[in-house]
Design a protein around this motif. Sequence first.
Motif, PDB file in Angstrom:
ATOM      1  N   MET A   1     139.380  91.594 139.186  1.00 24.23           N
ATOM      2  CA  MET A   1     139.770  91.112 137.742  1.00 24.23           C
ATOM      3  C   MET A   1     139.066  91.964 136.756  1.00 24.23           C
ATOM      4  O   MET A   1     137.978  92.582 137.026  1.00 24.23           O
ATOM      5  CB  MET A   1     139.069  89.773 137.731  1.00 24.23           C
ATOM      6  N   HIS A   2     139.947  92.267 135.670  1.00 26.56           N
ATOM      7  CA  HIS A   2     139.468  93.280 134.676  1.00 26.56           C
ATOM      8  C   HIS A   2     139.555  92.576 133.329  1.00 26.56           C
ATOM      9  O   HIS A   2     140.585  92.080 133.113  1.00 26.56           O
ATOM     10  CB  HIS A   2     140.465  94.495 134.822  1.00 26.56           C
ATOM     11  N   PHE A   3     138.488  92.653 132.525  1.00 24.21           N
ATOM     12  CA  PHE A   3     138.550  92.093 131.155  1.00 24.21           C
ATOM     13  C   PHE A   3     139.246  93.067 130.668  1.00 24.21           C
ATOM     14  O   PHE A   3     139.254  94.313 130.691  1.00 24.21           O
ATOM     15  CB  PHE A   3     137.064  91.993 130.692  1.00 24.21           C
ATOM     16  N   GLY A   4     140.059  92.543 129.574  1.00 21.45           N
ATOM     17  CA  GLY A   4     140.619  93.291 128.440  1.00 21.45           C
ATOM     18  C   GLY A   4     141.950  92.602 127.990  1.00 21.45           C
ATOM     19  O   GLY A   4     142.367  91.613 128.699  1.00 21.45           O
ATOM     20  N   PHE A   5     142.574  93.220 126.835  1.00 26.01           N
ATOM     21  CA  PHE A   5     143.575  92.418 126.223  1.00 26.01           C
ATOM     22  C   PHE A   5     145.044  92.558 127.183  1.00 26.01           C
ATOM     23  O   PHE A   5     145.195  93.323 127.657  1.00 26.01           O
ATOM     24  CB  PHE A   5     143.910  92.813 124.923  1.00 26.01           C
ATOM     25  N   SER A   6     145.342  91.233 127.269  1.00 33.13           N
ATOM     26  CA  SER A   6     146.798  91.124 128.026  1.00 33.13           C
ATOM     27  C   SER A   6     148.007  90.852 126.964  1.00 33.13           C
ATOM     28  O   SER A   6     148.208  90.052 126.327  1.00 33.13           O
ATOM     29  CB  SER A   6     146.606  89.994 129.095  1.00 33.13           C
ATOM     30  N   TYR A   7     148.891  92.056 126.860  1.00 32.51           N
ATOM     31  CA  TYR A   7     150.058  91.682 126.001  1.00 32.51           C
ATOM     32  C   TYR A   7     150.900  90.774 126.726  1.00 32.51           C
ATOM     33  O   TYR A   7     151.679  90.063 126.221  1.00 32.51           O
ATOM     34  CB  TYR A   7     150.487  93.130 125.673  1.00 32.51           C
ATOM     35  N   VAL A   8     150.998  90.925 128.181  1.00 32.16           N
ATOM     36  CA  VAL A   8     152.036  90.104 128.779  1.00 32.16           C
ATOM     37  C   VAL A   8     151.459  88.733 128.608  1.00 32.16           C
ATOM     38  O   VAL A   8     152.376  87.657 128.327  1.00 32.16           O
ATOM     39  CB  VAL A   8     151.768  90.437 130.372  1.00 32.16           C
ATOM     40  N   GLY A   9     150.242  88.250 128.607  1.00 31.82           N
ATOM     41  CA  GLY A   9     149.646  86.830 128.354  1.00 31.82           C
ATOM     42  C   GLY A   9     150.035  86.749 126.892  1.00 31.82           C
ATOM     43  O   GLY A   9     150.344  85.363 126.772  1.00 31.82           O
ATOM     44  N   LEU A  10     149.948  87.578 125.916  1.00 31.60           N
ATOM     45  CA  LEU A  10     150.541  87.006 124.579  1.00 31.60           C
ATOM     46  C   LEU A  10     151.682  86.813 124.463  1.00 31.60           C
ATOM     47  O   LEU A  10     152.139  85.732 123.699  1.00 31.60           O
ATOM     48  CB  LEU A  10     150.004  88.250 123.413  1.00 31.60           C
ATOM     49  N   ILE A  11     152.610  87.704 125.104  1.00 35.34           N
ATOM     50  CA  ILE A  11     154.007  87.216 125.132  1.00 35.34           C
ATOM     51  C   ILE A  11     154.310  85.956 125.637  1.00 35.34           C
ATOM     52  O   ILE A  11     155.053  85.075 125.162  1.00 35.34           O
ATOM     53  CB  ILE A  11     154.667  88.396 125.727  1.00 35.34           C
ATOM     54  N   TYR A  12     153.699  85.624 126.782  1.00 34.92           N
ATOM     55  CA  TYR A  12     153.867  84.302 127.477  1.00 34.92           C
ATOM     56  C   TYR A  12     153.466  83.332 126.450  1.00 34.92           C
ATOM     57  O   TYR A  12     154.033  82.156 126.575  1.00 34.92           O
ATOM     58  CB  TYR A  12     153.103  84.264 128.850  1.00 34.92           C
ATOM     59  N   LEU A  13     152.350  83.340 125.665  1.00 35.31           N
ATOM     60  CA  LEU A  13     151.693  82.167 124.770  1.00 35.31           C
ATOM     61  C   LEU A  13     152.785  82.073 123.668  1.00 35.31           C
ATOM     62  O   LEU A  13     153.279  80.968 123.176  1.00 35.31           O
ATOM     63  CB  LEU A  13     150.524  82.669 124.385  1.00 35.31           C
ATOM     64  N   ILE A  14     153.394  83.264 123.270  1.00 34.83           N
ATOM     65  CA  ILE A  14     154.295  83.056 122.346  1.00 34.83           C
ATOM     66  C   ILE A  14     155.661  82.333 122.800  1.00 34.83           C
ATOM     67  O   ILE A  14     156.187  81.517 122.009  1.00 34.83           O
ATOM     68  CB  ILE A  14     154.856  84.535 121.695  1.00 34.83           C
ATOM     69  N   MET A  15     156.145  82.727 123.791  1.00 33.47           N
ATOM     70  CA  MET A  15     157.267  82.039 124.497  1.00 33.47           C
ATOM     71  C   MET A  15     156.902  80.483 124.906  1.00 33.47           C
ATOM     72  O   MET A  15     157.786  79.662 124.624  1.00 33.47           O
ATOM     73  CB  MET A  15     157.814  82.729 125.903  1.00 33.47           C
ATOM     74  N   LEU A  16     155.638  80.036 124.920  1.00 33.89           N
ATOM     75  CA  LEU A  16     155.301  78.653 125.290  1.00 33.89           C
ATOM     76  C   LEU A  16     155.079  78.018 123.865  1.00 33.89           C
ATOM     77  O   LEU A  16     155.736  76.888 123.881  1.00 33.89           O
ATOM     78  CB  LEU A  16     153.724  78.790 125.913  1.00 33.89           C
ATOM     79  N   MET A  17     154.493  78.654 123.004  1.00 31.90           N
ATOM     80  CA  MET A  17     154.244  77.972 121.576  1.00 31.90           C
ATOM     81  C   MET A  17     155.457  77.773 120.714  1.00 31.90           C
ATOM     82  O   MET A  17     155.393  76.953 119.888  1.00 31.90           O
ATOM     83  CB  MET A  17     152.998  78.643 121.071  1.00 31.90           C
ATOM     84  N   ALA A  18     156.146  78.741 120.788  1.00 31.98           N
ATOM     85  CA  ALA A  18     157.282  78.897 119.504  1.00 31.98           C
ATOM     86  C   ALA A  18     158.168  77.454 119.729  1.00 31.98           C
ATOM     87  O   ALA A  18     158.322  76.876 118.779  1.00 31.98           O
ATOM     88  CB  ALA A  18     157.987  79.954 119.710  1.00 31.98           C
TER      89      ALA A  18
END
Length: 158
Positions: free
Chosen positions: A1-18
């Motif tokens: 496991m590697h700490f760092g920003f996940s742009y895929v995670g951000l895309i998923y959260l946008i798809m979830l929250m919108a």
Amino acid sequence: MHFGFSYVGLIYLIMLMAPNILWIKNQPRDYEKYVANEKRILVILERTGEVLVSCLVLIFSDFNVKPWSGQSWWLVLSFLLMLCYELYWLRYFRSEKTMGDFYNSFLGVPVAGATLPVAAFCLLAVYGKNPVLMAAVVILGIGHIGIHLMHRKEVTGE
């Protein structure tokens, strides 16, 4: 496991929250009546899982796209489930917005509004080889899918 920003995670959260933001103004009739019957433990698990999953998908770079390998299929399947989740919402927003419309199956997936994103995040955890996210998704799934199944049972009487 590697700490760092996940742009895929951000895309998923946008798809979830919108769609959930749009849902606030498009809730099914009588929704408040059903919310009053939710089991407290399921609500606690759901909220805990929501916070954990939302944070974890952003802080691990393991979820970002990597060079193609057999492991990449997990990301493809996960993303397809998120696309199905978006289609589920399109169907709901075009419906009469009843409780039955909200808790209907979609493409054979029961309580799709809860099941599809939980399954998508589960597969994302497999793709990223991240047991911490997997544990958070299990917590979320128990609460979120459990609540949706309870509501569906109340609506359908099954």
